[in-house]
Design a protein around this motif. Sequence first.
Motif, PDB file in Angstrom:
ATOM      1  N   SER A  16       0.830  -1.207   0.000  1.00 55.05           N
ATOM      2  CA  SER A  16       0.000   0.000   0.000  1.00 55.05           C
ATOM      3  C   SER A  16       0.859   1.250   0.000  1.00 55.05           C
ATOM      4  O   SER A  16       1.993   1.246   0.496  1.00 55.05           O
ATOM      5  N   SER A  48      -8.878   8.412 -10.860  1.00 48.09           N
ATOM      6  CA  SER A  48      -9.944   8.712  -9.912  1.00 48.09           C
ATOM      7  C   SER A  48     -10.261  10.195  -9.937  1.00 48.09           C
ATOM      8  O   SER A  48      -9.468  11.008 -10.413  1.00 48.09           O
ATOM      9  N   TYR A  59     -13.915   6.072 -10.064  1.00 46.86           N
ATOM     10  CA  TYR A  59     -12.707   5.260 -10.183  1.00 46.86           C
ATOM     11  C   TYR A  59     -12.669   4.561 -11.535  1.00 46.86           C
ATOM     12  O   TYR A  59     -13.689   4.131 -12.069  1.00 46.86           O
ATOM     13  N   ASP A  61     -11.996   1.341 -13.767  1.00 49.63           N
ATOM     14  CA  ASP A  61     -12.269  -0.074 -13.478  1.00 49.63           C
ATOM     15  C   ASP A  61     -11.015  -0.794 -12.994  1.00 49.63           C
ATOM     16  O   ASP A  61     -11.086  -1.709 -12.172  1.00 49.63           O
ATOM     17  N   LYS A  64     -10.745   0.094  -9.167  1.00 46.80           N
ATOM     18  CA  LYS A  64     -11.939   0.061  -8.322  1.00 46.80           C
ATOM     19  C   LYS A  64     -11.822  -1.041  -7.279  1.00 46.80           C
ATOM     20  O   LYS A  64     -11.432  -2.170  -7.583  1.00 46.80           O
ATOM     21  N   GLY A  65     -12.133  -0.695  -6.046  1.00 49.77           N
ATOM     22  CA  GLY A  65     -12.039  -1.646  -4.950  1.00 49.77           C
ATOM     23  C   GLY A  65     -10.673  -1.690  -4.296  1.00 49.77           C
ATOM     24  O   GLY A  65     -10.513  -2.307  -3.234  1.00 49.77           O
ATOM     25  N   ARG A  66      -9.681  -1.057  -4.925  1.00 50.75           N
ATOM     26  CA  ARG A  66      -8.323  -1.062  -4.359  1.00 50.75           C
ATOM     27  C   ARG A  66      -7.865   0.338  -3.973  1.00 50.75           C
ATOM     28  O   ARG A  66      -7.093   0.497  -3.025  1.00 50.75           O
ATOM     29  N   THR A  68      -8.720   4.475  -2.997  1.00 44.88           N
ATOM     30  CA  THR A  68      -9.720   5.350  -2.396  1.00 44.88           C
ATOM     31  C   THR A  68      -9.235   6.790  -2.447  1.00 44.88           C
ATOM     32  O   THR A  68      -8.139   7.083  -1.960  1.00 44.88           O
ATOM     33  N   ASN A  83      -4.207   0.414  -2.210  1.00 45.84           N
ATOM     34  CA  ASN A  83      -4.003  -0.876  -1.567  1.00 45.84           C
ATOM     35  C   ASN A  83      -3.907  -1.985  -2.617  1.00 45.84           C
ATOM     36  O   ASN A  83      -4.287  -1.798  -3.771  1.00 45.84           O
ATOM     37  N   SER A  84      -3.414  -3.125  -2.200  1.00 53.90           N
ATOM     38  CA  SER A  84      -3.312  -4.297  -3.084  1.00 53.90           C
ATOM     39  C   SER A  84      -2.654  -3.921  -4.407  1.00 53.90           C
ATOM     40  O   SER A  84      -3.141  -4.264  -5.490  1.00 53.90           O
TER      41      SER A  84
END
Length: 125
Positions: A16, A48, A59, A61, A64-66, A68, A83-84
């Motif tokens: 991260s 983003s 975001y 694709d 997205k989900g990683r 923020t 992250n990730s």
Amino acid sequence: VQLQASGGGLVQPGGSLRLSCAASGFILDYYAISWFRQAPGKEREGVSCISTRDARTYYADSVKGRFTISRDNAKNTVYLQMNSLKPEDTAVYYCATDPPDTYCSGGVHGPWSFWGQGTLVTVSS
């Protein structure tokens, strides 16, 4: 309008980083703020965007989900928590804005009329 991105570095896959975008000459909360990135030999890619009053976020694709995006208006700073992380996230990251847009009218795709020096993110083992 001056924007300065910071916080990049070398991180292992799965790790991260938090990028910061500081502004001088204007109040960040006045306009939508975006992050885009550019990897060597590749075109710019919108990552983003965060709007002003309702702090709506957008975001790509691919992140997205990683990732923020967030604002701290008291510090006049926008952040990108990543992250990730994957090797394909390796790029120079820039924060940008396009006054007087306040709503991320183009989603993550810009346009971007002001951006500053970027910060390099390298994801590698």
